[in-house]
Scaffold this active site. Structure first.
Site, PDB file in Angstrom:
ATOM      1  N   GLY A   7       0.844  -1.201   0.000  1.00 22.03           N
ATOM      2  CA  GLY A   7       0.000   0.000   0.000  1.00 22.03           C
ATOM      3  C   GLY A   7       0.870   1.239   0.000  1.00 22.03           C
ATOM      4  O   GLY A   7       0.595   2.228   0.673  1.00 22.03           O
ATOM      5  N   GLY A   8       1.935   1.194  -0.806  1.00 28.67           N
ATOM      6  CA  GLY A   8       2.967   2.247  -0.766  1.00 28.67           C
ATOM      7  C   GLY A   8       2.601   3.512  -1.509  1.00 28.67           C
ATOM      8  O   GLY A   8       3.412   4.439  -1.592  1.00 28.67           O
ATOM      9  N   HIS A  24      -4.197   1.252   9.873  1.00 36.40           N
ATOM     10  CA  HIS A  24      -5.203   2.049  10.598  1.00 36.40           C
ATOM     11  C   HIS A  24      -6.432   2.362   9.731  1.00 36.40           C
ATOM     12  O   HIS A  24      -7.439   2.811  10.233  1.00 36.40           O
ATOM     13  CB  HIS A  24      -4.592   3.295  11.259  1.00 36.40           C
ATOM     14  CG  HIS A  24      -4.179   4.384  10.320  1.00 36.40           C
ATOM     15  ND1 HIS A  24      -3.844   5.635  10.760  1.00 36.40           N
ATOM     16  CD2 HIS A  24      -4.053   4.407   8.972  1.00 36.40           C
ATOM     17  CE1 HIS A  24      -3.531   6.389   9.728  1.00 36.40           C
ATOM     18  NE2 HIS A  24      -3.635   5.669   8.636  1.00 36.40           N
TER      19      HIS A  24
HETATM   20  C1  SAM Z   1      -3.114   6.032   3.745  1.00 35.41           C
HETATM   21  S1  SAM Z   1      -2.414   5.462   2.273  1.00 35.41           S
HETATM   22  C2  SAM Z   1      -0.742   5.126   2.777  1.00 35.41           C
HETATM   23  C3  SAM Z   1       0.227   5.379   1.664  1.00 35.41           C
HETATM   24  C4  SAM Z   1       1.712   5.179   2.034  1.00 35.41           C
HETATM   25  N1  SAM Z   1       1.974   3.851   2.489  1.00 35.41           N
HETATM   26  C5  SAM Z   1       2.190   6.213   3.043  1.00 35.41           C
HETATM   27  O1  SAM Z   1       2.541   5.856   4.165  1.00 35.41           O
HETATM   28  O2  SAM Z   1       2.206   7.408   2.691  1.00 35.41           O
HETATM   29  C6  SAM Z   1      -3.105   3.823   2.073  1.00 35.41           C
HETATM   30  C7  SAM Z   1      -2.700   3.155   0.781  1.00 35.41           C
HETATM   31  O3  SAM Z   1      -3.301   1.841   0.735  1.00 35.41           O
HETATM   32  C8  SAM Z   1      -3.682   1.588  -0.612  1.00 35.41           C
HETATM   33  N2  SAM Z   1      -4.689   0.514  -0.634  1.00 35.41           N
HETATM   34  C9  SAM Z   1      -5.969   0.565  -0.189  1.00 35.41           C
HETATM   35  N3  SAM Z   1      -6.582  -0.616  -0.363  1.00 35.41           N
HETATM   36  C10 SAM Z   1      -5.665  -1.444  -0.927  1.00 35.41           C
HETATM   37  C11 SAM Z   1      -5.682  -2.823  -1.324  1.00 35.41           C
HETATM   38  N4  SAM Z   1      -6.794  -3.558  -1.177  1.00 35.41           N
HETATM   39  N5  SAM Z   1      -4.571  -3.349  -1.858  1.00 35.41           N
HETATM   40  C12 SAM Z   1      -3.429  -2.590  -2.004  1.00 35.41           C
HETATM   41  N6  SAM Z   1      -3.347  -1.282  -1.638  1.00 35.41           N
HETATM   42  C13 SAM Z   1      -4.452  -0.720  -1.098  1.00 35.41           C
HETATM   43  C14 SAM Z   1      -4.213   2.924  -1.055  1.00 35.41           C
HETATM   44  O4  SAM Z   1      -4.335   3.011  -2.459  1.00 35.41           O
HETATM   45  C15 SAM Z   1      -3.176   3.869  -0.468  1.00 35.41           C
HETATM   46  O5  SAM Z   1      -2.089   4.061  -1.336  1.00 35.41           O
END
Ligand code: SAM
Length: 418
Positions: free
Chosen positions: A250-251, A320
């Site tokens: 989820g980067g 979270h």
């Molecule tokens: C709050 S952001 C955090 C981004 C980054 N890791 C940071 O710390 O700045 C949450 C991330 O989770 C990704 N995400 C949400 N659901 C997901 C899934 N089912 N599989 C992969 N990524 C996902 C979102 O697209 C987003 O980029």
């Protein structure tokens, strides 16, 4: 609790220290027109927060019980004023270093003159805008940021347009779906958005996705949020071997991976995220990182591939967003790619498991309710992280929690011990 005089003396001593720091850094005294405190080096920000904590305590005591409670209840009007300013871009209707009349602001923004006047006069009680001569409006530092800093504008917009309005449905969502529902499409946000989860809305509505992206980028880069303290959240040299690889789950667009790539020599990074994020992330990646950072579409709810396992997983600010049940699924999905001793590094808010009364400790508790609103997620204490890991699989061992000094976030270090 100290007396008012003792608090005022403490405040004076702290204020003197902060002013000395400004002088030592050749900065003028701070003002509503120019915030020079934010220009102080990181090492001085702790003193600034100490002063702020004392002033907050003295302000609340002086407001007294009755007015303090009412202030909170009336707080929605401040948000409404800021939302009008945001929606009609009133700040952008004023030259950055000049003035505009109410008529001019009305003509540029399209909001009627009377409403412009009422909004701006209310905003001035919050030190947003000033009126150096009757009828001529100029910026203060806050309104100048709204006019000139797109990231700040997005960060404010995300709260006022997307999350704040959805929060009004939080109790309704609890009553409808149960207060421990845990499903993102049973959240206050989804009640407000036709049953859709946040990430579905972001995939379907480009304007809101842009606002979300801008806000996330702003928060990651703003030093008050200190997300880049991740550098000090773990001893990265222990992973930084030739050929070593970290998956950044989820980067997003890879800001955290980029910061870590700068800090390390050898470690390479694979960012896993949803298709629309990966597509944009690839386009946005600065060329200097193309050798060491790559993107892969991967739903983190689905099991990881067992071939070519990485040396470590980083889960930065993702858990979270999710309930315990879903967080346990995300962690369990890693298992096919884990080897004995694999590291799972969870970089997230870690709530202190004790009462926090200082203003400087408030953000994580605010964020907890942001998570509750947007996705039925939650911020967790160390003990709650331990429970999620146990719920996922007892072979996850929580090694400890490292919080860089003064940081809102902390690293939960986990090892896979089959
Ligand atoms: C709050 S952001 C955090 C981004 C980054 N890791 C940071 O710390 O700045 C949450 C991330 O989770 C990704 N995400 C949400 N659901 C997901 C899934 N089912 N599989 C992969 N990524 C996902 C979102 O697209 C987003 O980029």
């Amino acid at each position: 609790m100290s007396s008012l005089v003792a608090l005022a003396e403490e405040l004076l001593a702290q204020a003197k220290e902060v002013e000395q720091l400004l002088e030592q850094n050749n900065l003028p005294p701070t003002s509503f027109d120019k915030d020079t405190l934010e220009l102080l080096p990181d090492s001085a920000q702790k003193l600034r927060w100490d002063l702020l904590d004392t002033s907050h305590t003295i302000t609340q005591l002086l407001r007294g019980a009755r007015l303090s409670g009412l202030d909170i209840a009336f707080g929605w009007t401040d948000q409404l004023i800021l939302r009008i300013i945001w929606r009609y871009r009133l700040a952008s209707a004023i030259p950055l270093d000049g003035t505009a009349t109410y008529d001019e602001i009305s003509a540029t923004s399209g909001l009627g003159r009377s409403l412009v006047t009422r909004t701006i006069r209310s905003a001035m009680t919050l030190n947003i805008f000033d009126e150096p001569e009757p009828g001529h409006i100029c910026h203060t530092a806050i309104s100048r940021l709204l006019a000139a800093d797109d990231g700040y504008y997005s960060a404010i917009g995300l709260q006022l347009e997307d999350i704040g309005p959805a929060s009004l449905k939080l109790i309704e969502a609890w009553q409808k779906f149960g207060d421990d529902a845990g499903e993102p499409d049973q959240s206050a946000f989804s009640l407000q958005n036709g049953g859709r989860s946040l990430f579905k809305v972001l995939a379907e509505e480009p304007e809101r996705a842009n606002r979300f992206d801008g806000a996330m980028k702003y928060c990651v880069e703003d030093k008050d949020f200190n997300f880049f303290d991740i550098i000090n959240g773990f001893d990265w040299s222990t992973l930084d071997r030739p050929g070593a690889r970290l998956v950044d789950l989820g980067g997003g667009y890879g800001q955290i991976s980029q910061a870590l790539a700068k800090k390390t020599q050898n470690l390479s990074f694979t960012i896993h995220d949803l298709p629309h994020v990966v597509e944009k992330g690839r386009k946005l990646l600065p060329a200097e990182f193309s050798e060491r950072i790559s993107f892969q579409e991967q739903n983190f709810m689905e099991p990881q591939q067992s071939e070519n396992p990485p040396d470590a997983y980083l889960i930065s600010r993702c858990l979270h967003n999710w309930s315990d049940h879903h967080s346990a699924i995300i962690l369990r999905a890693l298992i096919p790619a884990l080897r004995k001793g694999s590291k799972i590094l969870i970089w997230d808010s870690v709530l202190e498991d004790r009462p926090i009364k200082k203003l400087s400790g408030k953000f994580n508790f605010q964020q907890d309710f942001i998570m509750a609103t947007i996705s039925n997620g939650k911020d967790r204490s160390a003990e709650e992280f331990r429970r999620v890991l146990e719920l996922s699989d007892p072979r996850f061992t929580m090694e400890g929690v490292r919080r860089p000094e003064g940081c809102k976030l902390a690293m939960v270090e986990v090892t896979w011990n089959p």
